[in-house]
Design a protein around this motif. Structure first.
Motif: not given
Length: 130
Positions: A3, A104-106
């Motif tokens: 990610c 992170d992008a999540n």
């Protein structure tokens, strides 16, 4: 492929906000990703890291509730002032920046006014070369 790491200039969106906002990351961790300061889960401070999302449409927000009551029940959005008191969840527990998990992008961030803030664009992109 993992990610993407989140850095300064990432674009955020709140479920009750009318417009996207930009994540501001101060260079205190001295780590760059994509040439920009990298974020960790503690980059959640309202009006420092998390900018307003235009207007707020959540009835859990006291300003929106009061304005809606004054308008006889017609939903009346009010200016957004993020109320993010807890860190981003879950982060990247295997990557530490400043002794905290990297962002992170999540990851998501909860607003006290019931909004869920997500990362729309992480501030850096990975290119796949065929």
């Amino acid at each position: 492929m993992g990610c993407p790491q989140v850095c300064a200039t990432a674009t955020l969106q709140c479920s009750f906000g009318a417009a996207p906002a930009v994540l501001n990351v101060l260079p205190v961790n001295r780590t760059l990703t994509g040439g920009m300061p990298a974020a960790n889960i503690m980059d959640h401070i309202p009006l420092v890291n998390v900018m307003p999302f235009g207007v707020c449409m959540s009835m859990a927000n006291p300003m929106v509730a009061a304005a809606t009551a004054a308008a006889l029940g017609v939903l009346t959005p009010m200016p957004c002032i993020p109320a993010t008191v807890s860190p981003w969840l879950p982060g990247a527990p295997t990557v530490l920046l400043g002794n905290m998990p990297a962002l992170d992008a999540n990851s998501i961030l909860m607003c006290n006014w019931a909004g869920v803030i997500k990362i729309a664009m992480p501030g850096q992109m990975q290119m796949l070369i065929p």
